[in-house]
Enzyme design. Structure first.
Site, PDB file in Angstrom:
ATOM      1  N   GLY A   1       3.712  -3.374   2.198  1.00 12.46           N
ATOM      2  CA  GLY A   1       2.739  -3.734   1.033  1.00 12.46           C
ATOM      3  C   GLY A   1       1.467  -4.010   1.590  1.00 12.46           C
ATOM      4  O   GLY A   1       1.180  -4.263   2.832  1.00 12.46           O
ATOM      5  N   PRO A   2       0.262  -4.201   0.761  1.00  9.23           N
ATOM      6  CA  PRO A   2      -0.964  -4.800   1.358  1.00  9.23           C
ATOM      7  C   PRO A   2      -1.060  -6.016   1.769  1.00  9.23           C
ATOM      8  O   PRO A   2      -0.079  -6.846   1.572  1.00  9.23           O
ATOM      9  CB  PRO A   2      -1.808  -4.417  -0.088  1.00  9.23           C
ATOM     10  CG  PRO A   2      -0.857  -4.648  -1.296  1.00  9.23           C
ATOM     11  CD  PRO A   2       0.347  -4.120  -0.600  1.00  9.23           C
ATOM     12  N   PRO A   3      -2.387  -6.322   2.512  1.00 13.15           N
ATOM     13  CA  PRO A   3      -2.362  -7.631   3.038  1.00 13.15           C
ATOM     14  C   PRO A   3      -2.261  -8.665   2.248  1.00 13.15           C
ATOM     15  O   PRO A   3      -3.016  -8.465   0.982  1.00 13.15           O
ATOM     16  CB  PRO A   3      -3.487  -7.450   3.715  1.00 13.15           C
ATOM     17  CG  PRO A   3      -3.744  -6.121   3.901  1.00 13.15           C
ATOM     18  CD  PRO A   3      -3.202  -5.416   3.220  1.00 13.15           C
ATOM     19  N   GLY A   4      -1.857  -9.760   2.395  1.00 14.10           N
ATOM     20  CA  GLY A   4      -1.800 -11.013   1.401  1.00 14.10           C
ATOM     21  C   GLY A   4      -1.027 -11.164   0.279  1.00 14.10           C
ATOM     22  O   GLY A   4      -1.120 -11.995  -0.656  1.00 14.10           O
ATOM     23  N   VAL A   5       0.167 -10.164   0.268  1.00 11.13           N
ATOM     24  CA  VAL A   5       1.099 -10.334  -0.715  1.00 11.13           C
ATOM     25  C   VAL A   5       2.153 -11.086  -0.466  1.00 11.13           C
ATOM     26  O   VAL A   5       3.027 -11.360  -1.297  1.00 11.13           O
ATOM     27  CB  VAL A   5       1.531  -8.976  -1.243  1.00 11.13           C
ATOM     28  CG1 VAL A   5       0.269  -8.005  -1.903  1.00 11.13           C
ATOM     29  CG2 VAL A   5       2.378  -8.090  -0.029  1.00 11.13           C
ATOM     30  N   GLY A   6       2.272 -11.755   0.684  1.00  9.56           N
ATOM     31  CA  GLY A   6       3.102 -12.705   0.996  1.00  9.56           C
ATOM     32  C   GLY A   6       4.372 -12.415   1.729  1.00  9.56           C
ATOM     33  O   GLY A   6       5.370 -12.861   1.762  1.00  9.56           O
ATOM     34  N   LYS A   7       4.212 -11.029   2.488  1.00 11.31           N
ATOM     35  CA  LYS A   7       5.430 -10.576   3.261  1.00 11.31           C
ATOM     36  C   LYS A   7       5.946 -11.478   4.288  1.00 11.31           C
ATOM     37  O   LYS A   7       7.014 -11.629   4.372  1.00 11.31           O
ATOM     38  CB  LYS A   7       4.889  -9.206   3.881  1.00 11.31           C
ATOM     39  CG  LYS A   7       4.470  -8.406   2.784  1.00 11.31           C
ATOM     40  CD  LYS A   7       4.115  -6.929   3.483  1.00 11.31           C
ATOM     41  CE  LYS A   7       3.075  -7.087   4.469  1.00 11.31           C
ATOM     42  NZ  LYS A   7       1.798  -7.229   3.751  1.00 11.31           N
ATOM     43  N   THR A   8       4.968 -12.017   4.900  1.00 11.67           N
ATOM     44  CA  THR A   8       5.436 -12.959   6.398  1.00 11.67           C
ATOM     45  C   THR A   8       6.080 -14.067   5.843  1.00 11.67           C
ATOM     46  O   THR A   8       7.077 -14.662   6.204  1.00 11.67           O
ATOM     47  CB  THR A   8       4.290 -13.199   7.056  1.00 11.67           C
ATOM     48  OG1 THR A   8       3.913 -11.967   7.710  1.00 11.67           O
ATOM     49  CG2 THR A   8       4.639 -14.056   8.598  1.00 11.67           C
TER      50      THR A   8
ATOM     51  N   SER B   1      -3.663  13.365  -3.937  1.00 13.14           N
ATOM     52  CA  SER B   1      -3.598  13.025  -5.218  1.00 13.14           C
ATOM     53  C   SER B   1      -4.818  12.962  -5.939  1.00 13.14           C
ATOM     54  O   SER B   1      -5.006  12.552  -7.047  1.00 13.14           O
ATOM     55  CB  SER B   1      -3.123  11.364  -5.135  1.00 13.14           C
ATOM     56  OG  SER B   1      -3.963  10.462  -4.469  1.00 13.14           O
TER      57      SER B   1
ATOM     58  N   LYS C   1      -1.984   2.137  -7.857  1.00 12.41           N
ATOM     59  CA  LYS C   1      -3.092   2.792  -8.753  1.00 12.41           C
ATOM     60  C   LYS C   1      -3.149   1.980  -9.882  1.00 12.41           C
ATOM     61  O   LYS C   1      -4.299   1.935 -10.378  1.00 12.41           O
ATOM     62  CB  LYS C   1      -2.740   4.051  -8.423  1.00 12.41           C
ATOM     63  CG  LYS C   1      -2.836   4.784  -6.906  1.00 12.41           C
ATOM     64  CD  LYS C   1      -2.800   6.444  -7.176  1.00 12.41           C
ATOM     65  CE  LYS C   1      -2.459   6.836  -5.870  1.00 12.41           C
ATOM     66  NZ  LYS C   1      -2.252   8.430  -5.813  1.00 12.41           N
TER      67      LYS C   1
END
Length: 794
Positions: free
Chosen positions: A374-381, A697, A740
Site C-alpha cells: 500500500g502507499p506510504p502512511g497507511v499504517g503497514k509498519t 490504463s 483510483k
C-alpha cells in the site's frame, strides 16, 4: 492404615489336609476393608483403624468370638468401599488385642486364620457384614511339591544375598517351615512386589501353582537386581571418571596459578560447555558447538582464531533455540487490540483472526508469510507491531530498504575479518523467542549488484517448505524459522521479483477515505500530538470540519503521515499562542485553519471548472496511492505528426498510438475528417511533465481527449475514467481501482467510467465513497464517449 507384621512359627489352623478345624459352612462375619495391606493366613500384625464403619465392624466382632473378615480394597483412595470396590477373596482373622488411641483410632492385633471367599455383601447402616465360605487349599504332598519347595528356598536364599533387604534370621525362620502352602505365603509377604500381585497369590488355591508363581516372581526380581547392580556400577565408573577429570582440572588451575599463567580457560570452557548443553539446540548443532569448544580450549588466548571461535560461541548461545511465547488464542481480545490501534484495514485483521482460529483448532500451523502492499502512511509498519501485540508475541523489525548485498541476509563466512551473521539471524537474537512477528520492512526497495541478489537469499527465508532449515553463512548450522510469522511491507509489487512474490500472501491496503481520515485524526493522531506538545484536551479543541479542511486543502495523500504533520503544526501554533497570549483555550474551526496553517496548499474539487475541448481526466495508480491525471490534446495544421510529451513510458506511448489508430479506422463514424492525420499535427501532453508516467490504463482517456479535440465536443468536467483500449475499441480491465476511485472522490469528481470487467472490484470500495459517485461500466469506447462527451446522446 499402619501395620506391624509378625509371623507365627506354628500351624494354627490347618496344613497337610483339611484347611481348617472350623465349621466350613457359610457364616456371616463383619468386614474390615484394608488399604494397601494384605494379611495371609497365620500372619500376625498390628492395624490402626480409623474409619467409622471399620470401628463398628471391630466392635461387632468383639461380640462374636472376635472373628472378622479382612479383604483388601482395589483402590486406596475410596473411603466408603462398596461390594465392587473390594476383592472377593480375603482372610478370616481373629482379633487378639484392641487398644483405643488418644486420637480416636483403634490399634488392633489380628491373626490370620484361613482363606475365605465372599458369598454375599450385606451393608447395614453403621457396619458392613459379609457371608463367607472357607476356601480349601489343594495340597498334593508329592515329590514334585517337595522339589518346588526346595527350589523356592534356594531362589529365596540367593535373592536375600543379592538384595540384602531381608535378614538372615528371617531366612532361618522361613527355612524351618515344612508346610508348602504356609512357606509360599511366608515368602510372598517378604517380597517387594505390588499389593495386586500379593492378592493374586492369595487367590491361588493350588499350592503347586502358588509355588511355581513365586519361583517365577523371585527370578524376575533377581534379574531386576542384577540390572540395577550393572547400572549402579556404570554410574559409579562414570562418577569416578568425572571426579578424576575434575581433580585434574583443579590441578591444572593450581599449576597455572603457581606459574602466574592468567590465560587459562578451564573455568570459562566449562561454563560455555554447560550453557551449550542447556541451550536446547538440535543434537547436530550441539555436536558442532562442542567440537568448536574443544578447539577453543586448545588454542592460546592470544590467538586470533581464539577470538573468532569465542565470538561464534556467543552468537550460538544468544540465539533462541526452544524459547517461545505462548500465543494468545483469544479471538475477541485480539480483535479488540487490532481495532484499538488501527481503524479500517479489515482484510489484514480478518487474516490474523483466521490464523488464530486455525491455530486454536490444530496447534501446529506454520507461521503465515504476509505482504502488506500500500502507499506510504497507511499504517503497514505499525499494523505489524499491533499484530504482534494481539498474538502476545515478541516483535522484531528489519529494514531492507537499500540492501543490495546477499551477505546482508545470509551473513558473512567466518573466514572474513569482522564477519557477522545476516539480518535474519540478528533479528532472531533480538526477538529472544522462536516464534516472533518478524517485520521485513520496505521489501520492494532492495536492489542487487556484483555482490549478489538479496531477494534471492530471501527465497529460502520466506518458503514454508524450506525455512525450517535456514542456513546462515556465519552460523553454518540449520536454524528453524518455521514458527516465525513473517510480515513484509511494500509500496508497490512491480519491483519485487516474481519468485519472491509467489512465496508471500499479498494483502493490499488502499488509501483512506476522508471520513476514515477524520476518525483516525480524532481518535489517534490528535491525542498523540496533544501529549507530545504538552497540551491538554481543554487547551486545544479541533472540530471535525476543521480536520476536514486540513485533509482537503493541506494534504494530498493516501495515508495520514502528512495529516499528522499538519496537526503537529496546529499544536505548535496553539502552544505558542497559549504561552505568549496567555489564552487557556483555543478552538480550531473551518474558518481559522488558514490563520494557523497558512494559505491552501492543494486545490480541492473538480480538476477543471468548465467543460473543455481536448482535455479529459484520467485516474492513475501511484506508489502514494491514487491520483487524477489531466490529459491534454492539441490539434494544429501540420504534416501528420503525433507528438507525445510528459515523460511517458513505452507502454503509455503505445496506448496513445493504439487510440490514434482506432480513431483513424473509425473517423467517418465519429464524424471526423478521414484525412485528419495528414493535414494536422497532434500533440498529446500529460502534466506534470517532470514526473515519469507509464501503464496502459490511460488508453480510453487519451482516446476520449483525442476525439474531443478532433470533433470540438467538450469533455464533461465531472467525469474521470480509467481503462485500457484495444485497436477494436474494446475496454480492458485495469488494477488499483480502489486507489483510483479514492483519488477521484478527493478531486470532487461525480462520475467514473471503468471497464465492465472491473465490476467485481467495486465491493472493495467503501460505501461512503460509493454514495457520492456514479459508476459507468463500459466494455467499448462508444459507451465511454456517450458518458464523457457533453451533448452526445446516451
Amino acid at each position: 492404615m499402619y501395620c506391624n507384621i509378625k509371623w507365627l512359627n506354628r500351624s494354627l489352623i490347618y496344613y497337610g489336609g483339611a484347611m481348617s478345624s472350623m465349621n466350613t459352612n457359610e457364616r456371616i462375619v463383619p468386614l474390615l476393608p484394608l488399604r494397601g495391606v494384605l494379611v495371609y493366613p497365620t500372619m500376625v500384625l498390628h492395624l490402626d483403624v480409623g474409619r467409622d464403619k471399620s470401628i463398628q465392624a471391630l466392635e461387632q466382632a468383639a461380640m462374636d468370638e472376635n472373628i472378622i473378615f479382612l479383604a483388601m480394597q482395589k483402590e486406596m483412595n475410596i473411603d466408603d468401599p462398596k461390594e465392587d470396590d473390594i476383592y472377593s477373596v480375603g482372610t478370616v482373622a481373629k482379633v487378639k488385642q484392641m487398644l483405643k488411641l488418644p486420637n480416636g483410632t483403634l490399634r488392633v492385633l489380628v491373626e490370620g486364620l484361613h482363606r475365605a471367599e465372599v458369598v454375599e455383601f450385606i451393608e447395614e447402616e453403621n457396619v458392613v457384614q459379609v457371608s463367607i465360605k472357607t476356601v480349601t487349599e489343594e495340597v498334593e504332598a508329592d515329590l514334585e511339591e517337595k522339589a518346588l519347595m526346595r527350589t523356592l528356598l534356594e531362589h529365596f536364599e540367593q535373592y536375600i544375598k543379592v538384595s540384602k533387604k531381608v535378614s538372615n534370621e528371617t531366612f532361618a525362620t522361613v527355612a524351618d517351615v515344612e508346610e508348602p502352602g504356609r512357606l509360599a505365603d511366608l515368602i510372598a509377604s517378604h517380597l517387594p512386589i505390588k499389593t495386586k500381585q500379593k492378592q493374586e497369590i492369595l487367590e491361588i488355591i493350588s499350592v503347586k501353582e502358588r509355588l511355581h508363581t513365586l519361583i517365577s516372581i523371585i527370578q524376575d526380581e533377581q534379574e531386576l537386581l542384577s540390572l540395577e547392580k550393572k547400572i549402579g556400577q556404570k554410574v559409579k565408573r562414570s562418577m569416578e571418571r568425572t571426579q578424576k577429570e575434575y581433580f585434574l582440572r583443579e590441578q591444572m588451575k593450581a599449576i597455572q596459578t603457581e606459574l602466574g599463567d592468567k590465560e587459562g580457560k578451564g573455568g570459562e570452557v566449562e561454563e560455555l560447555r554447560e550453557k551449550i548443553e542447556q541451550s536446547g539446540m538440535p543434537e547436530e548443532t550441539m555436536k558442532a558447538a562442542l567440537k568448536e569448544l574443544d578447539r577453543y580450549e586448545k588454542l592460546p588466548a592470544s590467538s586470533a582464531e581464539s577470538g573468532v571461535i569465542r565470538n561464534y560461541m556467543d552468537w550460538l548461545l544468544a540465539l533462541p533455540w526452544t524459547d517461545a511465547t505462548e500465543d494468545m488464542i483469544d479471538l475477541a481480545h485480539s480483535e479488540e487490540i487490532l481495532n484499538k490501534d488501527h481503524y479500517g484495514l479489515e482484510k489484514v485483521k480478518e487474516r490474523v483472526l483466521e490464523y488464530l482460529a486455525v491455530q486454536k483448532l490444530t496447534n501446529s500451523l506454520k507461521g503465515p508469510i504476509l505482504c502488506l502492499v500500500g502507499p506510504p502512511g497507511v499504517g503497514k509498519t505499525s499494523l505489524a507491531r499491533s499484530i504482534a501485540t494481539s498474538l502476545n508475541r515478541n516483535f522484531v523489525r528489519v529494514s531492507l530498504g537499500g540492501v543490495r548485498d546477499e551477505s546482508e541476509i545470509r551473513g558473512h563466512r567466518r573466514t572474513y575479518v569482522g564477519a557477522m551473521p545476516g539480518r535474519i539471524i540478528q533479528g532472531m537474537k533480538k526477538a529472544k523467542s522462536v516464534n516472533p512477528v518478524f517485520l521485513l520492512d520496505e521489501i520492494d526497495k532492495m536492489s542487487n549488484d556484483f555482490r549478489g541478489d538479496p531477494s534471492a537469499a530471501l527465497l529460502e527465508v520466506l518458503d514454508p517448505e524450506q525455512n525450517h532449515n535456514f542456513s546462515d553463512h556465519y552460523i553454518e548450522e540449520p536454524y528453524d524459522l518455521s514458527k516465525v510469522m513473517f510480515v513484509a511491507t511494500a509500496n508497490t509489487l512491480s519491483s519485487i521479483p516474481g519468485p519472491l512474490l509467489d512465496r508471500m500472501e499479498i494483502i493490499s491496503i488502499a488509501g483512506y477515505t476522508e471520513l476514515e481520515k477524520v476518525h483516525i485524526a480524532r481518535e489517534h493522531l490528535l491525542p498523540k500530538q496533544l501529549q507530545e506538545h504538552g497540551l491538554r484536551k481543554g487547551n486545544l479543541q479541533v472540530r471535525d470540519e476543521a480536520l476536514l479542511e486540513i485533509i482537503r486543502y493541506y494534504t494530498r495523500e493516501a495515508g495520514v503521515r502528512t495529516l499528522e504533520r499538519q496537526i503537529a503544526k496546529v499544536c505548535r501554533k496553539a502552544a505558542k499562542i497559549i504561552v505568549t497570549a496567555e489564552r487557556k483555550r483555543i478552538v480550531v474551526t473551518e474558518k481559522n485553519v488558514v490563520d494557523l496553517l497558512g494559505k491552501h496548499i492543494f486545490r480541492y474539487g473538480q480538476a477543471e471548472k468548465t467543460d473543455q475541448v481536448g482535455m479529459a481526466t484520467g485516474l492513475a495508480y501511484t506508489a502514494a496511492g491514487g491520483d487524477t491525471l489531466a490529459i491534454e490534446v492539441s490539434v494544429a495544421p501540420g504534416k501528420g505528426k503525433l507528438i507525445l510529451t510528459g515523460k511517458l513510458g513505452d507502454v503509455m506511448k503505445e496506448s496513445a498510438q493504439a487510440a490514434f489508430s482506432y480513431i483513424r479506422s473509425r473517423a467517418e463514424e465519429l464524424q471526423i475528417d478521414p484525412d485528419f492525420h495528414e493535414k494536422n499535427d497532434i500533440h498529446i501532453h500529460v502534466p506534470e511533465g517532470a514526473v515519469p508516467k507509464d501503464g496502459p490504463s490511460a488508453g480510453i482517456t487519451m482516446a476520449t481527449a483525442l476525439i474531443s479535440a478532433l470533433t470540438g465536443i467538450p469533455v464533461s468536467k465531472e467525469v474521470g475514467m480509467t481503462g485500457e483500449i484495444t485497436l477494436r475499441g474494446r475496454v480492458l480491465p485495469i488494477g488499483g481501482l480502489k486507489e483510483k476511485t479514492l483519488s477521484a472522490h478527493r478531486a470532487g469528481l461525480t462520475k467514473i467510467i471503468l471497464p465492465a470487467e472491473n465490476e467485481k472490484d467495486l465491493d472493495d470500495i467503501p460505501e461512503s465513497v460509493k454514495e457520492n459517485l456514479t459508476f459507468v461500466l463500459a466494455s467499448h469506447l462508444d459507451e465511454v464517449l456517450e458518458h464523457a462527451l457533453v451533448g452526445v446522446k446516451q
